[in-house]
Design a protein around this motif. Structure first.
Motif, PDB file in Angstrom:
ATOM      1  N   ASN A  87       0.809  -1.227   0.000  1.00  0.00           N
ATOM      2  CA  ASN A  87       0.000   0.000   0.000  1.00  0.00           C
ATOM      3  C   ASN A  87       0.840   1.273   0.000  1.00  0.00           C
ATOM      4  O   ASN A  87       0.420   2.318   0.500  1.00  0.00           O
ATOM      5  N   ASN A 182     -10.729   6.074  -0.487  1.00  0.00           N
ATOM      6  CA  ASN A 182      -9.441   6.719  -0.745  1.00  0.00           C
ATOM      7  C   ASN A 182      -9.624   7.763  -1.849  1.00  0.00           C
ATOM      8  O   ASN A 182      -9.905   7.414  -2.997  1.00  0.00           O
ATOM      9  N   ASN A 213      -4.613   7.190   3.322  1.00  0.00           N
ATOM     10  CA  ASN A 213      -3.880   5.963   3.631  1.00  0.00           C
ATOM     11  C   ASN A 213      -4.652   5.153   4.664  1.00  0.00           C
ATOM     12  O   ASN A 213      -5.622   5.643   5.265  1.00  0.00           O
ATOM     13  N   SER A 214      -4.235   3.931   4.871  1.00  0.00           N
ATOM     14  CA  SER A 214      -4.967   3.015   5.747  1.00  0.00           C
ATOM     15  C   SER A 214      -4.976   3.452   7.207  1.00  0.00           C
ATOM     16  O   SER A 214      -5.888   3.115   7.965  1.00  0.00           O
ATOM     17  N   VAL A 217      -8.214   5.365   8.323  1.00  0.00           N
ATOM     18  CA  VAL A 217      -9.542   4.756   8.200  1.00  0.00           C
ATOM     19  C   VAL A 217     -10.315   4.807   9.510  1.00  0.00           C
ATOM     20  O   VAL A 217     -11.490   5.216   9.553  1.00  0.00           O
ATOM     21  N   THR A 238      -7.502   0.528   0.053  1.00  0.00           N
ATOM     22  CA  THR A 238      -7.010   1.178   1.260  1.00  0.00           C
ATOM     23  C   THR A 238      -7.950   0.918   2.433  1.00  0.00           C
ATOM     24  O   THR A 238      -7.518   0.567   3.536  1.00  0.00           O
ATOM     25  N   SER A 241      -8.292  -2.987   3.297  1.00  0.00           N
ATOM     26  CA  SER A 241      -7.128  -3.541   4.009  1.00  0.00           C
ATOM     27  C   SER A 241      -7.130  -3.177   5.494  1.00  0.00           C
ATOM     28  O   SER A 241      -6.476  -3.831   6.303  1.00  0.00           O
ATOM     29  N   SER A 242      -7.889  -2.121   5.869  1.00  0.00           N
ATOM     30  CA  SER A 242      -7.998  -1.719   7.276  1.00  0.00           C
ATOM     31  C   SER A 242      -9.423  -1.896   7.786  1.00  0.00           C
ATOM     32  O   SER A 242      -9.883  -1.175   8.673  1.00  0.00           O
TER      33      SER A 242
END
Length: 336
Positions: A87, A182, A213-214, A217, A238, A241-242
Protein backbone atom coordinates in the motif's frame (compact mmCIF):
# COMPACT_ATOMS: atom_id res chain seq x y z
CA UNK A 1 57.67 -31.71 -62.23
CA UNK A 2 58.37 -30.02 -58.92
CA UNK A 3 55.92 -27.24 -59.86
CA UNK A 4 53.20 -29.87 -60.63
CA UNK A 5 53.88 -31.62 -57.31
CA UNK A 6 53.44 -28.33 -55.41
CA UNK A 7 50.19 -27.60 -57.21
CA UNK A 8 48.90 -31.10 -56.44
CA UNK A 9 49.86 -30.71 -52.79
CA UNK A 10 47.99 -27.40 -52.53
CA UNK A 11 44.97 -28.96 -54.23
CA UNK A 12 44.92 -31.84 -51.73
CA UNK A 13 45.20 -29.41 -48.80
CA UNK A 14 42.30 -27.41 -50.20
CA UNK A 15 40.19 -30.55 -50.39
CA UNK A 16 40.95 -31.35 -46.74
CA UNK A 17 40.04 -27.78 -45.76
CA UNK A 18 36.75 -27.96 -47.61
CA UNK A 19 35.99 -31.28 -45.99
CA UNK A 20 36.70 -29.79 -42.58
CA UNK A 21 34.44 -26.82 -43.24
CA UNK A 22 31.73 -29.15 -44.46
CA UNK A 23 32.06 -31.22 -41.29
CA UNK A 24 31.90 -28.09 -39.11
CA UNK A 25 28.81 -26.93 -40.99
CA UNK A 26 27.17 -30.30 -40.40
CA UNK A 27 28.06 -30.15 -36.70
CA UNK A 28 26.61 -26.61 -36.42
CA UNK A 29 23.46 -27.75 -38.19
CA UNK A 30 23.09 -30.69 -35.80
CA UNK A 31 23.67 -28.36 -32.84
CA UNK A 32 21.01 -25.94 -34.09
CA UNK A 33 18.50 -28.75 -34.55
CA UNK A 34 19.28 -30.02 -31.05
CA UNK A 35 18.72 -26.55 -29.59
CA UNK A 36 15.43 -26.21 -31.46
CA UNK A 37 14.29 -29.59 -30.19
CA UNK A 38 15.10 -28.79 -26.56
CA UNK A 39 12.23 -27.85 -24.20
CA UNK A 40 11.08 -24.24 -24.33
CA UNK A 41 12.47 -21.87 -21.75
CA UNK A 42 10.23 -20.97 -18.83
CA UNK A 43 8.01 -18.01 -19.53
CA UNK A 44 8.73 -15.09 -17.22
CA UNK A 45 5.57 -13.85 -15.51
CA UNK A 46 5.41 -10.88 -13.15
CA UNK A 47 2.46 -10.44 -10.78
CA UNK A 48 2.04 -7.38 -8.58
CA UNK A 49 -0.68 -6.03 -6.32
CA UNK A 50 -0.88 -2.89 -4.24
CA UNK A 51 -1.64 -4.55 -0.88
CA UNK A 52 -2.54 -7.91 0.59
CA UNK A 53 -6.11 -8.57 1.69
CA UNK A 54 -8.41 -11.58 1.12
CA UNK A 55 -10.13 -10.30 -2.04
CA UNK A 56 -6.90 -9.47 -3.86
CA UNK A 57 -5.21 -12.63 -2.61
CA UNK A 58 -8.13 -14.63 -4.01
CA UNK A 59 -7.59 -12.99 -7.39
CA UNK A 60 -3.90 -13.86 -7.37
CA UNK A 61 -4.63 -17.47 -6.44
CA UNK A 62 -7.20 -17.72 -9.23
CA UNK A 63 -4.71 -16.36 -11.76
CA UNK A 64 -1.96 -18.78 -10.75
CA UNK A 65 -4.34 -21.77 -10.62
CA UNK A 66 -5.71 -20.98 -14.08
CA UNK A 67 -2.25 -20.50 -15.58
CA UNK A 68 -1.27 -23.92 -14.18
CA UNK A 69 -4.34 -25.47 -15.80
CA UNK A 70 -3.31 -23.82 -19.07
CA UNK A 71 0.13 -25.45 -18.90
CA UNK A 72 2.09 -22.65 -17.22
CA UNK A 73 3.21 -24.13 -13.91
CA UNK A 74 5.46 -22.17 -11.61
CA UNK A 75 8.90 -23.76 -11.38
CA UNK A 76 8.28 -25.99 -14.40
CA UNK A 77 7.12 -24.08 -17.48
CA UNK A 78 6.77 -20.70 -15.80
CA UNK A 79 9.05 -18.51 -13.72
CA UNK A 80 6.71 -16.46 -11.52
CA UNK A 81 7.75 -13.34 -9.64
CA UNK A 82 5.20 -11.88 -7.22
CA UNK A 83 5.76 -8.43 -5.70
CA UNK A 84 3.53 -6.63 -3.18
CA UNK A 85 3.65 -2.84 -2.74
CA UNK A 86 2.35 -2.89 0.85
CA UNK A 87 0.00 0.00 0.00
CA UNK A 88 2.93 2.35 -0.68
CA UNK A 89 2.68 4.30 -3.93
CA UNK A 90 6.46 4.69 -4.13
CA UNK A 91 6.73 0.90 -4.01
CA UNK A 92 4.06 0.59 -6.70
CA UNK A 93 6.14 2.56 -9.19
CA UNK A 94 9.43 0.90 -8.20
CA UNK A 95 7.90 -2.56 -8.69
CA UNK A 96 6.54 -1.59 -12.11
CA UNK A 97 9.98 -0.35 -13.16
CA UNK A 98 11.63 -3.52 -11.86
CA UNK A 99 9.27 -5.87 -13.69
CA UNK A 100 9.63 -3.89 -16.92
CA UNK A 101 13.43 -3.84 -16.69
CA UNK A 102 13.42 -7.62 -16.24
CA UNK A 103 11.73 -8.01 -19.65
CA UNK A 104 8.92 -10.25 -18.46
CA UNK A 105 6.95 -12.15 -21.08
CA UNK A 106 3.82 -10.79 -19.43
CA UNK A 107 3.01 -8.60 -16.41
CA UNK A 108 -0.23 -9.05 -14.45
CA UNK A 109 -0.97 -6.08 -12.17
CA UNK A 110 -3.82 -6.46 -9.67
CA UNK A 111 -5.76 -3.25 -8.77
CA UNK A 112 -5.93 0.15 -10.43
CA UNK A 113 -2.79 1.81 -8.98
CA UNK A 114 -0.61 -1.19 -9.87
CA UNK A 115 -2.08 -1.32 -13.38
CA UNK A 116 -1.54 2.42 -13.90
CA UNK A 117 2.13 2.15 -12.92
CA UNK A 118 2.76 -0.93 -15.04
CA UNK A 119 1.01 0.62 -18.05
CA UNK A 120 3.41 3.58 -17.81
CA UNK A 121 6.56 1.47 -17.47
CA UNK A 122 6.03 -1.73 -19.45
CA UNK A 123 6.40 -0.33 -22.94
CA UNK A 124 6.19 -3.19 -25.44
CA UNK A 125 5.56 -5.85 -22.76
CA UNK A 126 2.12 -7.51 -22.77
CA UNK A 127 0.01 -6.55 -19.75
CA UNK A 128 -3.16 -8.25 -18.49
CA UNK A 129 -4.56 -6.45 -15.46
CA UNK A 130 -7.18 -7.54 -12.93
CA UNK A 131 -9.56 -5.78 -10.53
CA UNK A 132 -9.48 -2.41 -12.26
CA UNK A 133 -12.91 -0.88 -11.70
CA UNK A 134 -12.88 1.65 -14.54
CA UNK A 135 -9.78 1.23 -16.74
CA UNK A 136 -10.89 3.99 -19.12
CA UNK A 137 -11.34 6.61 -16.39
CA UNK A 138 -8.01 5.50 -14.93
CA UNK A 139 -6.44 6.09 -18.37
CA UNK A 140 -5.09 2.55 -18.50
CA UNK A 141 -6.90 1.68 -21.74
CA UNK A 142 -8.35 3.79 -24.53
CA UNK A 143 -11.66 1.91 -24.68
CA UNK A 144 -13.09 -1.30 -23.24
CA UNK A 145 -13.51 -2.92 -26.66
CA UNK A 146 -10.17 -1.67 -28.03
CA UNK A 147 -7.94 -1.44 -24.96
CA UNK A 148 -4.50 -0.80 -26.45
CA UNK A 149 -1.64 -2.41 -28.32
CA UNK A 150 -0.10 -4.25 -25.39
CA UNK A 151 -2.72 -4.13 -22.63
CA UNK A 152 -6.07 -5.64 -21.63
CA UNK A 153 -7.58 -7.28 -18.57
CA UNK A 154 -10.59 -7.63 -16.29
CA UNK A 155 -12.73 -5.15 -14.37
CA UNK A 156 -14.25 -5.71 -10.93
CA UNK A 157 -16.89 -3.01 -11.31
CA UNK A 158 -19.61 -3.54 -8.70
CA UNK A 159 -23.33 -2.77 -9.21
CA UNK A 160 -23.54 0.21 -6.84
CA UNK A 161 -27.24 0.77 -7.49
CA UNK A 162 -27.90 -2.73 -6.16
CA UNK A 163 -25.57 -2.14 -3.20
CA UNK A 164 -27.40 1.02 -2.11
CA UNK A 165 -30.77 -0.67 -2.57
CA UNK A 166 -29.51 -3.56 -0.44
CA UNK A 167 -28.60 -1.21 2.42
CA UNK A 168 -32.09 0.30 2.17
CA UNK A 169 -33.66 -3.17 2.39
CA UNK A 170 -31.85 -3.89 5.66
CA UNK A 171 -32.21 -0.35 7.02
CA UNK A 172 -35.63 0.93 5.84
CA UNK A 173 -35.20 4.17 7.81
CA UNK A 174 -31.99 5.00 5.91
CA UNK A 175 -31.65 8.72 5.15
CA UNK A 176 -27.88 9.23 5.48
CA UNK A 177 -25.33 6.79 4.10
CA UNK A 178 -21.65 7.02 5.04
CA UNK A 179 -19.01 6.19 2.43
CA UNK A 180 -15.34 5.87 3.39
CA UNK A 181 -12.92 5.80 0.46
CA UNK A 182 -9.44 6.72 -0.75
CA UNK A 183 -9.63 10.10 -2.47
CA UNK A 184 -6.42 9.32 -4.34
CA UNK A 185 -7.77 6.27 -6.19
CA UNK A 186 -9.62 6.87 -9.45
CA UNK A 187 -11.60 3.64 -9.08
CA UNK A 188 -12.88 4.75 -5.67
CA UNK A 189 -13.90 8.16 -6.98
CA UNK A 190 -15.83 6.53 -9.83
CA UNK A 191 -17.68 4.25 -7.43
CA UNK A 192 -18.56 7.07 -5.06
CA UNK A 193 -20.14 8.92 -7.97
CA UNK A 194 -22.22 5.83 -8.73
CA UNK A 195 -23.24 5.53 -5.07
CA UNK A 196 -24.31 9.19 -4.93
CA UNK A 197 -26.43 8.80 -8.05
CA UNK A 198 -28.12 5.64 -6.72
CA UNK A 199 -28.66 7.18 -3.27
CA UNK A 200 -30.21 10.33 -4.72
CA UNK A 201 -32.78 8.21 -6.56
CA UNK A 202 -33.83 6.77 -3.18
CA UNK A 203 -33.86 10.09 -1.37
CA UNK A 204 -30.73 9.22 0.62
CA UNK A 205 -27.94 11.69 1.37
CA UNK A 206 -24.32 10.49 1.13
CA UNK A 207 -21.83 11.54 3.81
CA UNK A 208 -18.36 11.15 2.30
CA UNK A 209 -15.28 10.49 4.42
CA UNK A 210 -12.08 10.56 2.40
CA UNK A 211 -8.76 9.01 3.43
CA UNK A 212 -5.30 9.03 1.89
CA UNK A 213 -3.88 5.96 3.63
CA UNK A 214 -4.97 3.01 5.75
CA UNK A 215 -3.92 4.67 9.01
CA UNK A 216 -6.68 7.25 8.58
CA UNK A 217 -9.54 4.76 8.20
CA UNK A 218 -10.38 4.40 11.90
CA UNK A 219 -10.26 8.15 12.50
CA UNK A 220 -12.51 8.94 9.54
CA UNK A 221 -14.96 6.25 10.63
CA UNK A 222 -15.13 7.93 14.04
CA UNK A 223 -15.76 11.29 12.36
CA UNK A 224 -19.08 10.16 10.86
CA UNK A 225 -20.45 8.50 14.00
CA UNK A 226 -23.83 10.08 14.77
CA UNK A 227 -24.09 11.47 11.25
CA UNK A 228 -25.07 8.33 9.29
CA UNK A 229 -27.49 5.42 9.55
CA UNK A 230 -25.20 2.93 7.79
CA UNK A 231 -21.82 2.71 6.07
CA UNK A 232 -21.10 1.33 2.59
CA UNK A 233 -17.55 0.50 1.55
CA UNK A 234 -16.81 0.60 -2.18
CA UNK A 235 -14.19 -1.68 -3.74
CA UNK A 236 -11.37 0.33 -2.20
CA UNK A 237 -8.10 -1.39 -1.32
CA UNK A 238 -7.01 1.18 1.26
CA UNK A 239 -10.24 0.88 3.27
CA UNK A 240 -10.67 -2.86 2.80
CA UNK A 241 -7.13 -3.54 4.01
CA UNK A 242 -8.00 -1.72 7.28
CA UNK A 243 -11.54 -3.05 7.56
CA UNK A 244 -11.12 -4.40 11.08
CA UNK A 245 -10.32 -0.92 12.38
CA UNK A 246 -13.46 0.45 10.75
CA UNK A 247 -15.53 -2.46 12.03
CA UNK A 248 -14.45 -1.80 15.62
CA UNK A 249 -15.82 1.74 15.40
CA UNK A 250 -19.01 0.61 13.66
CA UNK A 251 -19.79 -2.10 16.21
CA UNK A 252 -19.22 0.23 19.14
CA UNK A 253 -21.58 2.77 17.56
CA UNK A 254 -24.09 0.22 16.24
CA UNK A 255 -23.73 1.53 12.68
CA UNK A 256 -24.22 -1.38 10.26
CA UNK A 257 -21.47 -1.75 7.66
CA UNK A 258 -22.06 -3.04 4.14
CA UNK A 259 -19.38 -4.00 1.62
CA UNK A 260 -18.91 -4.32 -2.13
CA UNK A 261 -17.09 -7.66 -2.07
CA UNK A 262 -17.93 -11.00 -0.50
CA UNK A 263 -14.58 -11.42 1.28
CA UNK A 264 -15.23 -8.32 3.38
CA UNK A 265 -18.65 -9.70 4.30
CA UNK A 266 -16.90 -12.81 5.60
CA UNK A 267 -14.78 -10.50 7.76
CA UNK A 268 -17.81 -8.88 9.40
CA UNK A 269 -19.78 -6.66 7.01
CA UNK A 270 -23.53 -7.30 6.87
CA UNK A 271 -24.05 -8.10 3.19
CA UNK A 272 -23.17 -7.36 -0.42
CA UNK A 273 -24.05 -8.06 -3.98
CA UNK A 274 -20.53 -9.15 -4.71
CA UNK A 275 -18.49 -10.87 -7.35
CA UNK A 276 -16.39 -13.94 -6.67
CA UNK A 277 -12.83 -12.63 -6.74
CA UNK A 278 -11.32 -16.08 -7.17
CA UNK A 279 -13.44 -16.50 -10.32
CA UNK A 280 -12.28 -13.08 -11.50
CA UNK A 281 -8.70 -14.27 -11.04
CA UNK A 282 -9.46 -17.39 -13.05
CA UNK A 283 -10.93 -15.25 -15.83
CA UNK A 284 -7.82 -13.06 -15.80
CA UNK A 285 -5.67 -16.19 -15.94
CA UNK A 286 -7.47 -17.36 -19.06
CA UNK A 287 -6.73 -14.04 -20.76
CA UNK A 288 -3.09 -14.12 -19.67
CA UNK A 289 -2.68 -17.66 -21.02
CA UNK A 290 -4.12 -16.59 -24.37
CA UNK A 291 -1.50 -13.85 -24.58
CA UNK A 292 1.31 -16.24 -23.63
CA UNK A 293 0.11 -18.57 -26.38
CA UNK A 294 0.36 -15.85 -29.01
CA UNK A 295 -2.80 -13.73 -29.00
CA UNK A 296 -2.42 -9.96 -29.09
CA UNK A 297 -3.90 -7.96 -26.18
CA UNK A 298 -5.35 -5.36 -28.54
CA UNK A 299 -7.67 -8.02 -29.99
CA UNK A 300 -9.04 -8.87 -26.53
CA UNK A 301 -11.67 -6.50 -25.05
CA UNK A 302 -11.67 -5.79 -21.32
CA UNK A 303 -13.84 -8.36 -19.56
CA UNK A 304 -16.07 -8.19 -16.48
CA UNK A 305 -17.52 -10.91 -14.27
CA UNK A 306 -21.21 -10.55 -14.94
CA UNK A 307 -22.55 -12.75 -12.16
CA UNK A 308 -23.08 -11.15 -8.74
CA UNK A 309 -24.32 -13.00 -5.70
CA UNK A 310 -26.04 -11.79 -2.56
CA UNK A 311 -23.85 -12.76 0.35
CA UNK A 312 -24.81 -12.17 4.02
CA UNK A 313 -23.03 -12.60 7.31
CA UNK A 314 -25.52 -13.97 9.89
CA UNK A 315 -23.35 -12.97 12.84
CA UNK A 316 -23.01 -9.41 11.55
CA UNK A 317 -26.78 -9.17 10.99
CA UNK A 318 -27.30 -10.04 14.67
CA UNK A 319 -24.43 -7.85 15.92
CA UNK A 320 -25.98 -4.78 14.33
CA UNK A 321 -29.50 -5.62 15.49
CA UNK A 322 -30.86 -6.16 11.99
CA UNK A 323 -33.18 -8.74 10.51
CA UNK A 324 -33.05 -10.31 7.07
CA UNK A 325 -35.85 -9.11 4.78
CA UNK A 326 -38.06 -11.99 3.69
CA UNK A 327 -37.51 -11.21 0.00
CA UNK A 328 -33.75 -11.74 0.44
CA UNK A 329 -33.76 -14.96 2.48
CA UNK A 330 -34.08 -17.34 -0.46
CA UNK A 331 -31.61 -15.40 -2.59
CA UNK A 332 -28.73 -15.09 -0.19
CA UNK A 333 -25.65 -17.20 0.29
CA UNK A 334 -24.97 -17.13 4.02
CA UNK A 335 -21.55 -16.63 5.58
CA UNK A 336 -21.59 -17.42 9.30
Amino acid sequence: MRRVSVVMALFVLALFALAGCSQETKQESVQQKTEQASPDKKVKVGVTQIVEHPALDSIRKGIIDQLADEGFKDGQTMQLEYLNAQNDMNNVMTIAQQLAADKKDIIIPITTPSAQAVAQQAKGIPVVFSAVTDPVAAKIVRALDKPGKYITGTSDVSPMDKQVQLVKEFVPSLTKLGVIYNTGEVNAEVQVGMIEKAAQALGVKVEKAGVSNSNEVKQRAESIVGKVDAILIPVDNTVVSSFEALLTVAKASKIPVFASDSDTVKRGAVATYGIDYYKLGRQTGVMAARVLKGEKPDTMPVETLKDVQLVMNEAAVKDFGLSVPDKLKAEASVSK
